[in-house]
Each structure stands twice: as C-alpha cells, then as structure tokens.
Design a protein around this motif. Sequence first.
Motif, PDB file in Angstrom:
ATOM      1  N   VAL A 149       0.682  -1.157  -0.159  1.00  0.00           N
ATOM      2  CA  VAL A 149      -0.081   0.084  -0.025  1.00  0.00           C
ATOM      3  C   VAL A 149       0.958   1.157  -0.085  1.00  0.00           C
ATOM      4  N   VAL A 150       0.781   2.379  -1.054  1.00  0.00           N
ATOM      5  CA  VAL A 150       1.420   3.224  -1.299  1.00  0.00           C
ATOM      6  C   VAL A 150       0.539   4.597  -0.994  1.00  0.00           C
ATOM      7  N   ALA A 151       1.096   5.711  -0.613  1.00  0.00           N
ATOM      8  CA  ALA A 151       0.365   6.709  -0.118  1.00  0.00           C
ATOM      9  C   ALA A 151       0.146   7.380  -1.450  1.00  0.00           C
ATOM     10  N   ALA A 152      -1.012   7.829  -1.596  1.00  0.00           N
ATOM     11  CA  ALA A 152      -1.546   8.603  -2.998  1.00  0.00           C
ATOM     12  C   ALA A 152      -0.692  10.143  -2.791  1.00  0.00           C
ATOM     13  N   TRP A 164       9.152   7.804  -7.724  1.00  0.00           N
ATOM     14  CA  TRP A 164       7.820   7.718  -8.225  1.00  0.00           C
ATOM     15  C   TRP A 164       6.911   8.593  -7.673  1.00  0.00           C
ATOM     16  N   ASN A 165       6.432   9.694  -8.669  1.00  0.00           N
ATOM     17  CA  ASN A 165       5.384  10.606  -8.240  1.00  0.00           C
ATOM     18  C   ASN A 165       3.890   9.819  -8.163  1.00  0.00           C
ATOM     19  N   VAL A 166       3.681   9.416  -7.113  1.00  0.00           N
ATOM     20  CA  VAL A 166       2.451   8.340  -6.768  1.00  0.00           C
ATOM     21  C   VAL A 166       1.215   9.193  -7.357  1.00  0.00           C
ATOM     22  N   PRO A 167       0.459   8.875  -7.964  1.00  0.00           N
ATOM     23  CA  PRO A 167      -0.655   9.424  -8.531  1.00  0.00           C
ATOM     24  C   PRO A 167      -1.703   9.873  -7.231  1.00  0.00           C
ATOM     25  N   PRO A 168      -2.427  10.915  -7.219  1.00  0.00           N
ATOM     26  CA  PRO A 168      -3.507  11.187  -6.538  1.00  0.00           C
ATOM     27  C   PRO A 168      -4.584  10.443  -6.187  1.00  0.00           C
ATOM     28  N   THR A 169      -4.972   9.660  -7.408  1.00  0.00           N
ATOM     29  CA  THR A 169      -6.054   8.907  -7.549  1.00  0.00           C
ATOM     30  C   THR A 169      -5.971   7.583  -6.797  1.00  0.00           C
ATOM     31  N   PRO A 170      -6.637   7.137  -5.792  1.00  0.00           N
ATOM     32  CA  PRO A 170      -6.465   5.829  -5.091  1.00  0.00           C
ATOM     33  C   PRO A 170      -6.729   4.675  -6.369  1.00  0.00           C
ATOM     34  N   VAL A 215      -2.610   2.127  -4.491  1.00  0.00           N
ATOM     35  CA  VAL A 215      -2.435   3.386  -3.812  1.00  0.00           C
ATOM     36  C   VAL A 215      -3.685   3.792  -3.270  1.00  0.00           C
ATOM     37  N   LYS A 216      -3.496   4.471  -1.972  1.00  0.00           N
ATOM     38  CA  LYS A 216      -4.595   4.784  -0.879  1.00  0.00           C
ATOM     39  C   LYS A 216      -4.267   6.275  -0.543  1.00  0.00           C
TER      40      LYS A 216
END
Lengths: 362, 362
Positions: free
Chosen positions: A261-264, A315-321, A361-362
Amino acid sequence: MSIPINSSKAIFPGLITREREPVNLEFAFPTLDGRITPAEQFYVRSHFPIPEIKAEEWRLSIEGEVEHPFILTFEELKQMPARTVMATLECAGNGRSKLVPKAKGLLWEQGAVGNAEWTGVPLHLLLEKAGLKAGVIEIILEGQDEGTISEEPKAPGTIVFAHSLPLDKALQEQVLIAFEMNGEPLTAIHGYPVRAIIPGWYGMASVKWLIKITATATRFHSYWQTLEYAYWKDLYGKPTLVPVTEMQVKAEIARPALQEVVAAGSIYRVTGAAWSGEQVVEQVEISTDDGQSWQPATLLEEPVRYAWQLWEFAWNVPPTPGAYQLRARATDAAGHSQPDTHEDMRRTYMVNFVAPVEVIVK
Amino acid sequence: MSIPINSSKAIFPGLITREREPVNLEFAFPTLDGRITPAEQFYVRSHFPIPEIKAEEWRLSIEGEVEHPFILTFEELKQMPARTVMATLECAGNGRSKLVPKAKGLLWEQGAVGNAEWTGVPLHLLLEKAGLKAGVIEIILEGQDEGTISEEPKAPGTIVFAHSLPLDKALQEQVLIAFEMNGEPLTAIHGYPVRAIIPGWYGMASVKWLIKITATATRFHSYWQTLEYAYWKDLYGKPTLVPVTEMQVKAEIARPALQEVVAAGSIYRVTGAAWSGEQVVEQVEISTDDGQSWQPATLLEEPVRYAWQLWEFAWNVPPTPGAYQLRARATDAAGHSQPDTHEDMRRTYMVNFVAPVEVIVK
C-alpha cells in the motif's frame, strides 16, 4: 545518491520456504538492503539431502583426460593463490511462479537470486596443474550430493549432482573453486567446505559440496543439462535442446512489494536490483503506466562484471487511489533487454520477461 | 535346409493395434514366414497423423550449410541413380512390454520389427550435388508429419518429426532416400511418397514423409533425440544422455508363440529371426532348460549386412507335460551378444535382453 523517501528496512526477515526436503529457500526480495546479500538471506537450491562434510576429511580429485591427476586436501587448496569475485547467482527457475499455466517444478517468485563475494582458487590453476590432454572440450564439476529422481522422465538409479562447463568458460579467471562467501567459510547449505562459482551463469553450474573435477573429450549431457536445466533453441526452424548457461538480463523491483500500500500523491522510492550474464547492466527503466512509457532509473553502484547493481527511481504516486502496475526493465552492454512475454522455447527456465508488480495506492 | 515338422503358416493374419491415433501397428511375429516382410505386415510407428502427400506435389529441399541448395521433384528423384538395399528396421521400443515395472510409452511386444527391400537414391549423392560446406557435422532429416506433445516434458508448440545423422553415417552408401518397398511404391503409412532408410539403426532415424534435408554445423538435439529415443551412457561413472542409434543384436522366437501348446515327445521346429546393427549375425543359440545350456540353431539365410536372418532349431520336446521356457540369443560378427537383463541406463529403449518364451507341453 539515494533518495530518502521511504525506509527500505526489511519488511520481513529470513527466507521463504519453497520446499523442506531437500531444502529450498528463497530470499525475501523486498528486504533487499545492500549490494551484498548476507549468507543467511541468500537463496538455497538443493536437489538432494545436504551432505555433511568435514573440511579435514574433504578431498578434491582432479582427473579424467589430464596428464597428472591429483587429489587435493582442504589445506592444500587454501595454500594456493586465491582471489575474490563479487558475483550474482540466480536460480534458472527464478520467476517461475509468474508463468501461466502453472509450471512444474519449484515455484520460485523473485528471490532465487543473490549477490555475494566469493573467495577461492581459480579453476584454471587446478587445470593447469593437472595438465589438460589434447581434445578436452568440457570440465565436469561433481558434488557429493546424490539421490534418486522418482518423477518421469527418471534418471538411472542413484545419481550425483554434476554439471559441466565448456572449456573456454572453465578457463575464465573468475571461475572459482570457492571456500568463502562474504569473507566467511561457506555454511553447510551453501556448499561447505568447497563449491564452484561460475560467474555469469545460472546457479545450477556453481556446484556445491564439490569433490571431483573431470576433464572430458566427450560432451557431458547429464540429467541436469538435458531433462532439467535445458531449453529449446531454434536450429533451422526446429527446436534443439541445449543446456541453460548464461543468465539473462533482468531488473527486479524490491519495493514496493506486491500489493504494497502506497500513499496517494506521495513520492515513493522504488528500488531494486539489475543484473545480466557476461555483460554489465547499462540501463534500468521504469514504467508506471502499464508499459506505455518508460523513464530511466538511477543505478546506485559502479558496474562490476558479474555483480548486480542496485537502482532507485522516484515515483510520483498519482493522487487517485486504485491499483497500479509498476514495471522495470534492464538493458545490458551488449544491448540485450527483457522480452514482454515468456517464450515457450525456454520451458520454465530463464524467466526474465517484464512482469508487472501491482501495488495499491490509497 | 528347413525341417518340415510343423507348419509355419500364419496363426493370425494382419497387424496388432497398439494405438489407433496416431496409428501404431505391430507385426504378429509368430506369423514370420520368410526373409522379406510384406508391406501389409510391416509394423507401423507414427507419432502424428499420417500426412496425405501427392507425389506430383511433393518436393524435397536440400538446404542448410551447403554450397548449392536445391529442390527436387519426385520425377527428378526417380531419375537419379538408385539402388536397392535389404534392411531390417526395428522400433527402438520393441520388446518394451517385457519390462518390469510396466514402461511408459507404447508397449510393443516383439513385432515392431520387419525386413524389406528398399529402393532409393543414396543420400550421399544428394549431399554431393548440394556440396557440403566445411564444418558440417550432422544431416537433419525432416518429415511432413507434425503435431504437439501434450505429456511432460513437453516440446514447444507444434513440432515436426525430425532426426539427424552424424555425417559419417549419412555418407554411407546404403543410406537411402527411398521410394519403393519390396519393389512397390511406398504405402501411405510407410512414408509415401519418399522416406529415409537408415540401415543398421533403429527405425526412428528412417524418417517417413521426408520433405527436407538440412546440413548443419551444430548438433541437433531434437525432441526425438533427447526426451524421446535417448538413453543413458556412462561417462566417468556418471550418466550422460545420448541418442538411440544402432540396433542391438537380437534373436527372436517366432514359433512356438507365447503359451503355444506343443505335443509332448514330438520334434518341434523352433523358428525365428536374428539381426544386429552394423554387423551380421554369426550365431544363434537356443536354450530349452531355463538358460542352463545352449545349443546352436541353424541360420537359414546367407548373411547380408543390415538384413535379418531366419533360423530354425529342432526341439526334442520333453515327454513330460508342463510349462517350459525357450530362449534364443544371437551373437554378431563383432562378438556382441544379448544381456540377461535390461539395464536401467537404456530407459525403455534397445530392449534386447534374453527373454524366455513360455510354452505348454501337453
């Protein structure tokens, strides 16, 4: 060089059991934490019960098509000129759990691979001492481990674990008759007291519990080079069975782990390792959009022939879960890169296709 | 020469079905009635559906490592110098039904063997026409029959039936690209319109429905020379997998048949055939006392290299009713004889151990 975004501390320690007897253990690859894999985290591939050998009773026989066959004690071996080689060993079946339909054999995921510093006597010194006769084409390495194969197609009676090298590979200066791993004596499961180390080749060639070296003028098509550890190669449009030898170029993602689980909206430090066979890795690329576009990762190590390199990628994790797929692929100095799918011709070996790692992504 | 004691007329005509699709048929060996096996009694071994080929559409391509690759029509082949060779073909798995425990594979009893006159163009003439390049070590023979292997260990995708010969065997003058069997065109199940005939070797090398000949500088370890039709040979005390090639010396009893009822106190004409690979058979011996003593049989034919010889033996049937065991064994001109048991190293091929035939004396 490193991007201090997430901790890469072990998310679980120790090894994953793939089989209890004979013992087959996998490195928990998400715990990757440095270029050198400690012995206690290094994967174990064994085919038969682990032989119990006392160093003082151990003997190595060099025989076959040689002018001066001889037998070496452990003390005599340690008095010969030794060298240390950093080398990655990967099981030829590593990644097999990703094959569809489910493959026969041990279902290694991604951790049947490790990188260590091996110390020992170059094989070519022993062969020079013995004096190879004209006509020698292969060197057979034989372990003390033995047993029976009960599955079809069977081997005849009790067989030893043995593997041969073509002469040119056997004479490479990095090919070792090794007695130390990361500066310590080998442990029992890693071949104590002496094993072969064949850098650049899949692990099956690095015969453990080595007790015999035989020079031969005949090709050695052992069980381990035909019914196991062999694949199909095209010859004039028809498949011909050849032994598995050189490792194929590969990058593996350590973190995030599968289903991590990765932070959005955060920046996540994607990490992993990359290696190839006779070549060094020149480039690792990452895709975070299902393989549509690729961006370069940063190699964190100097290239050393036969050793893996760690790499990282911000990685720029997307804002969308949601569920996202990450992919890594390596390219080596010879221009070899990784295929998108596993070829049938490789049977269940040399699995280096670009496999997605799904994260949440959450 | 013959001893006119019992009739050797067929005790049942035709062939024994071992498998319907692909078609695998066995000669009823007790019906042996002459040196030449008629086409309609000749065993059939096929691995895939029988290809339907029209002679006028058939082409043979000679390619690979040759100076002048070319394509031949059926008419062109027939205009080349041809010769006739009498040769025995035996399936490498003939006799497999006698193995304990039950072997995998088709359970041939004793009739996956036959002897015929084959007419065709010597392979070496085609190779000379094409001009072999330096470095050629094998000649691959390829049939039009193809399919998939569903059992483990599998072959990749769709494969053709193909087999290679080392160059020295390929250049033997008796090795034919044949279009006639016993003076008639080949029938469909025997390879129409053209097949290879490799005298002295087990039948798998005599590729049927031949359409391609490829010269290669690389050893061809096809599915049919590794996972099938291969056995273990000792190399420095370790088994190495090698292709099945030359037929092993063997005598088989045709009459009495298994469990045949024989008159107590009579004289019975025991008959059979004997063959070997590259050598002619020099002696056949019979034992009627469980292998304790052996007496010579009479060879009924002139020795012809590559062809079997019929033999006979006058058995003084004991006056006491009961079950008796007959044994036959052959010795060839190189001194090879038959073993008493089947070696594991041969897997389920080359079955030529001396097997008793039990008969009932009444």
